[in-house]
Design a protein around this motif. Sequence first.
Motif, PDB file in Angstrom:
ATOM      1  N   CYS A  97      52.647  41.028  46.364  1.00 41.72           N
ATOM      2  CA  CYS A  97      52.390  40.725  47.777  1.00 41.72           C
ATOM      3  C   CYS A  97      53.685  40.804  48.583  1.00 41.72           C
ATOM      4  O   CYS A  97      53.682  41.256  49.732  1.00 41.72           O
ATOM      5  N   PHE A 117      51.117  38.309  42.266  1.00 40.71           N
ATOM      6  CA  PHE A 117      51.716  37.450  43.281  1.00 40.71           C
ATOM      7  C   PHE A 117      52.945  38.119  43.884  1.00 40.71           C
ATOM      8  O   PHE A 117      53.074  38.216  45.107  1.00 40.71           O
ATOM      9  N   ILE A 155      54.454  44.462  49.131  1.00 40.13           N
ATOM     10  CA  ILE A 155      53.662  45.007  50.239  1.00 40.13           C
ATOM     11  C   ILE A 155      54.306  44.617  51.573  1.00 40.13           C
ATOM     12  O   ILE A 155      54.417  45.432  52.492  1.00 40.13           O
ATOM     13  N   GLU A 175      56.880  42.354  39.196  1.00 37.99           N
ATOM     14  CA  GLU A 175      55.435  42.187  39.017  1.00 37.99           C
ATOM     15  C   GLU A 175      54.986  42.685  37.654  1.00 37.99           C
ATOM     16  O   GLU A 175      54.072  42.134  37.046  1.00 37.99           O
ATOM     17  N   VAL A 218      44.666  40.268  49.595  1.00 36.33           N
ATOM     18  CA  VAL A 218      44.786  41.329  48.581  1.00 36.33           C
ATOM     19  C   VAL A 218      44.758  40.749  47.169  1.00 36.33           C
ATOM     20  O   VAL A 218      44.070  41.262  46.290  1.00 36.33           O
ATOM     21  N   ARG A 219      45.499  39.668  46.946  1.00 38.72           N
ATOM     22  CA  ARG A 219      45.605  39.093  45.607  1.00 38.72           C
ATOM     23  C   ARG A 219      44.260  38.669  45.018  1.00 38.72           C
ATOM     24  O   ARG A 219      43.948  38.989  43.866  1.00 38.72           O
ATOM     25  N   SER A 242      48.731  39.244  52.377  1.00 39.83           N
ATOM     26  CA  SER A 242      48.464  39.843  51.064  1.00 39.83           C
ATOM     27  C   SER A 242      48.129  38.783  50.025  1.00 39.83           C
ATOM     28  O   SER A 242      47.260  38.982  49.182  1.00 39.83           O
ATOM     29  N   ILE A 243      48.832  37.649  50.096  1.00 43.70           N
ATOM     30  CA  ILE A 243      48.561  36.568  49.144  1.00 43.70           C
ATOM     31  C   ILE A 243      47.127  36.059  49.304  1.00 43.70           C
ATOM     32  O   ILE A 243      46.446  35.791  48.321  1.00 43.70           O
ATOM     33  N   ALA A 290      53.172  39.648  53.863  1.00 45.33           N
ATOM     34  CA  ALA A 290      53.203  39.038  52.526  1.00 45.33           C
ATOM     35  C   ALA A 290      52.206  37.886  52.442  1.00 45.33           C
ATOM     36  O   ALA A 290      51.461  37.762  51.456  1.00 45.33           O
TER      37      ALA A 290
END
Length: 154
Positions: free
Chosen positions: A34, A31, A37, A24, A70-71, A66-67, A63
């Motif tokens: 994620c 991306f 995480i 990352e 969170v992203r 998260s995408i 994941a």
Amino acid sequence: MADYIMNNVWQVWAIAAVICLILELSSGDFFIICFSIGAVASAIGAAIGLNIYWQLAIFAAVALASIFFVRPIALRYLHKNEPNRPSNADALIGRIGRVTETIKTGGYGRVAIDGDVWKAVSNSATDITAGSTVKVTDRKSTIIQVESTTSINE
């Protein structure tokens, strides 16, 4: 060896999470983090004794979540939805610095910006003395082009 890995799958997930974090750092798109995480969530699942199928399901679900959740938040607050994000030396353009070594007319000098000292040149018809404040207008390799902020204010 296989027995050790099967008894300590959480360590494999933790290593995967760290590798994703390192990757990352090279992309900055929020991306790959994620997946990191998701790997952390799976490591927790493995540590509490869930089997590999549950761990994979947790990884995929977290994941994916998260995408989608969170992203976008990370992009909004950290990148401010800027389509063109200058990085490294390109981010210097427009910054204000202080001359540490006089910039001679037609020659070079030095400018400090955030603790870094850059070789600088100016198109000014006069010398820019040490201690003056300048604004970065361009960059060619490791040499920045500056103009005096007093000429900007005039």
